[in-house]
Enzyme design. Structure first.
Site, PDB file in Angstrom:
ATOM      1  CB  SER A 173       9.410  -2.495 -18.065  1.00 14.08           C
ATOM      2  OG  SER A 173       8.185  -2.536 -18.775  1.00 14.08           O
ATOM      3  NE  ARG A 208      -3.698 -13.763 -13.714  1.00 16.67           N
ATOM      4  CZ  ARG A 208      -3.728 -15.046 -14.082  1.00 16.67           C
ATOM      5  NH1 ARG A 208      -4.097 -15.395 -15.302  1.00 16.67           N
ATOM      6  NH2 ARG A 208      -3.388 -15.992 -13.238  1.00 16.67           N
ATOM      7  CG  HIS A 225      -3.018  -0.114 -19.230  1.00 17.53           C
ATOM      8  ND1 HIS A 225      -1.709  -0.490 -19.020  1.00 17.53           N
ATOM      9  CD2 HIS A 225      -2.977   0.874 -20.154  1.00 17.53           C
ATOM     10  CE1 HIS A 225      -0.913   0.242 -19.789  1.00 17.53           C
ATOM     11  NE2 HIS A 225      -1.656   1.082 -20.478  1.00 17.53           N
ATOM     12  CG  ASP A 258      -3.364  -4.280  -8.676  1.00 15.13           C
ATOM     13  OD1 ASP A 258      -3.573  -3.208  -8.088  1.00 15.13           O
ATOM     14  OD2 ASP A 258      -2.219  -4.627  -9.045  1.00 15.13           O
TER      15      ASP A 258
HETATM   16  P1  OAD Z   1       6.290  -4.791 -16.753  1.00 11.89           P
HETATM   17  O1  OAD Z   1       6.141  -6.229 -16.444  1.00 11.89           O
HETATM   18  O2  OAD Z   1       6.624  -4.400 -18.136  1.00 11.89           O
HETATM   19  O3  OAD Z   1       7.407  -4.187 -15.822  1.00 11.89           O
HETATM   20  C1  OAD Z   1       7.412  -4.452 -14.460  1.00 11.89           C
HETATM   21  C2  OAD Z   1       8.582  -3.722 -13.842  1.00 11.89           C
HETATM   22  O4  OAD Z   1       8.518  -3.975 -12.444  1.00 11.89           O
HETATM   23  C3  OAD Z   1       9.946  -4.185 -14.341  1.00 11.89           C
HETATM   24  O5  OAD Z   1      10.712  -3.054 -14.724  1.00 11.89           O
HETATM   25  C4  OAD Z   1      10.550  -4.897 -13.125  1.00 11.89           C
HETATM   26  O6  OAD Z   1      11.952  -4.686 -13.022  1.00 11.89           O
HETATM   27  C5  OAD Z   1       9.831  -4.198 -11.994  1.00 11.89           C
HETATM   28  N1  OAD Z   1       9.740  -4.955 -10.742  1.00 11.89           N
HETATM   29  C6  OAD Z   1       9.760  -6.301 -10.532  1.00 11.89           C
HETATM   30  N2  OAD Z   1       9.641  -6.573  -9.220  1.00 11.89           N
HETATM   31  C7  OAD Z   1       9.536  -5.385  -8.579  1.00 11.89           C
HETATM   32  C8  OAD Z   1       9.382  -4.988  -7.218  1.00 11.89           C
HETATM   33  N3  OAD Z   1       9.308  -5.881  -6.221  1.00 11.89           N
HETATM   34  N4  OAD Z   1       9.300  -3.665  -6.945  1.00 11.89           N
HETATM   35  C9  OAD Z   1       9.353  -2.745  -7.943  1.00 11.89           C
HETATM   36  N5  OAD Z   1       9.515  -3.058  -9.225  1.00 11.89           N
HETATM   37  C10 OAD Z   1       9.605  -4.356  -9.550  1.00 11.89           C
HETATM   38  O7  OAD Z   1       4.955  -4.062 -16.241  1.00 11.89           O
HETATM   39  P2  OAD Z   1       4.366  -2.641 -16.638  1.00 11.89           P
HETATM   40  O8  OAD Z   1       5.469  -1.673 -16.886  1.00 11.89           O
HETATM   41  O9  OAD Z   1       3.358  -2.307 -15.621  1.00 11.89           O
HETATM   42  O10 OAD Z   1      -0.995  -3.706 -19.911  1.00 11.89           O
HETATM   43  O11 OAD Z   1       3.667  -2.985 -17.989  1.00 11.89           O
HETATM   44  C11 OAD Z   1       2.877  -2.039 -18.637  1.00 11.89           C
HETATM   45  C12 OAD Z   1       1.660  -2.693 -19.267  1.00 11.89           C
HETATM   46  O12 OAD Z   1       2.037  -3.785 -20.089  1.00 11.89           O
HETATM   47  C13 OAD Z   1       0.708  -3.304 -18.286  1.00 11.89           C
HETATM   48  O13 OAD Z   1      -0.199  -2.360 -17.742  1.00 11.89           O
HETATM   49  C14 OAD Z   1      -0.023  -4.332 -19.076  1.00 11.89           C
HETATM   50  C15 OAD Z   1       1.129  -4.885 -19.871  1.00 11.89           C
HETATM   51  O14 OAD Z   1       0.818  -5.427 -21.047  1.00 11.89           O
HETATM   52  C16 OAD Z   1      -2.245  -4.215 -19.965  1.00 11.89           C
HETATM   53  O15 OAD Z   1      -2.625  -5.162 -19.318  1.00 11.89           O
HETATM   54  C17 OAD Z   1      -3.142  -3.504 -20.901  1.00 11.89           C
END
Ligand code: OAD
Length: 225
Positions: A170, A56, A104, A89
């Site tokens: 999400s 990563r 995180h 990142d």
């Molecule tokens: P998720 O993977 O759960 O959600 C990503 C979101 O981004 C989804 O709702 C997608 O629809 C959206 N998405 C995809 N492409 C996109 C784009 N081009 N522009 C905007 N949105 C887009 O990721 P997080 O919500 O960040 O924790 O997840 C939360 C945490 O869960 C992360 O920080 C990580 C993970 O486990 C750790 O690593 C501790």
């Protein structure tokens, strides 16, 4: 100056080429999240976990911020801006944002497994790499089941928001997803996500777009406020 608070997630970095978590059926770059993002996973197979984060980290050094990161950074010309990101990142910083809180953790830092020593780290991490006190280091990442040390500060920041922008998350992972409930009642909230979660709040404007175009929509809306 109005205070814009931004809650960002993996989606803001998607257009830079970094995969989100939940768009891949519970797999993260081919791995079960529980194997690579929990203290139990690290105890069971530290080499696998270190290798996973080494990959990563390498990938992060090859990608660049996208226009959503740059547009968020440019908001600092007209607003006080605090970015609370779930991302590990450094793309917000590389785009020029000066006030970023990593809920995180950060890929480009290492942490001692015995104490809270944190050190910068931009190369591969191996078993045998030690902190100054002689303890093994691990990625400075908040794994599932671990406390989120920055959450109290993040809550206090949300209480002072005049505008909240939620982008690319999400809203599945707590306590981060609960932060929106700490903004003052009536605070405008913009939520940018092509597949947004249901957020039940009459002050939320949902923008069903990618981060890049969604940010342009938000900037237009802000300029007419
Ligand atoms: P998720 O993977 O759960 O959600 C990503 C979101 O981004 C989804 O709702 C997608 O629809 C959206 N998405 C995809 N492409 C996109 C784009 N081009 N522009 C905007 N949105 C887009 O990721 P997080 O919500 O960040 O924790 O997840 C939360 C945490 O869960 C992360 O920080 C990580 C993970 O486990 C750790 O690593 C501790």
């Amino acid at each position: 100056m109005k205070h814009i608070v931004v809650l960002s997630g993996a989606g803001v970095s998607a257009e830079s080429g970094l995969k989100t978590f939940r768009d891949a059926d519970g797999l993260w770059e081919g791995h079960n999240v529980m194997d690579v993002a929990t203290p139990e996973g690290f105890a069971k197979n530290p080499e696998l976990v270190l290798t996973f984060y080494n990959e990563r980290r390498k990938q992060l050094l090859e990608v660049k911020p996208n226009s959503a990161h740059f547009d968020l950074a440019a908001l600092e010309q007209d607003y006080k801006v605090t970015i609370i990101t779930q991302n590990v990142d450094d793309l917000h910083e590389r785009a020029g944002s000066t006030n970023v809180i990593h809920l995180h953790g950060e890929l480009l830092k290492a942490r001692s497994i015995k104490n809270n020593d944190i050190l910068p780290w931009n190369t591969d991490m191996k078993l045998g790499d030690l902190c100054a006190q002689g303890h093994q280091i691990r990625p400075h990442i908040v794994w599932f089941g671990e406390a989120v040390p920055m959450i109290d500060e993040a809550i206090e920041i949300c209480k002072t928001a005049d505008i909240l922008i939620i982008v690319g998350t999400s809203m599945q992972v707590y306590p981060a997803a609960g932060l929106k409930d700490f903004v003052k009642s009536g605070t405008p909230i913009f939520y940018i996500d092509p597949k947004p979660a249901d957020i039940h709040d009459k002050y939320v404007t949902t923008i069903k777009e990618k981060a890049s175009t969604g940010m342009k929509t938000v900037i237009k809306a802000l300029s007419s406020q």
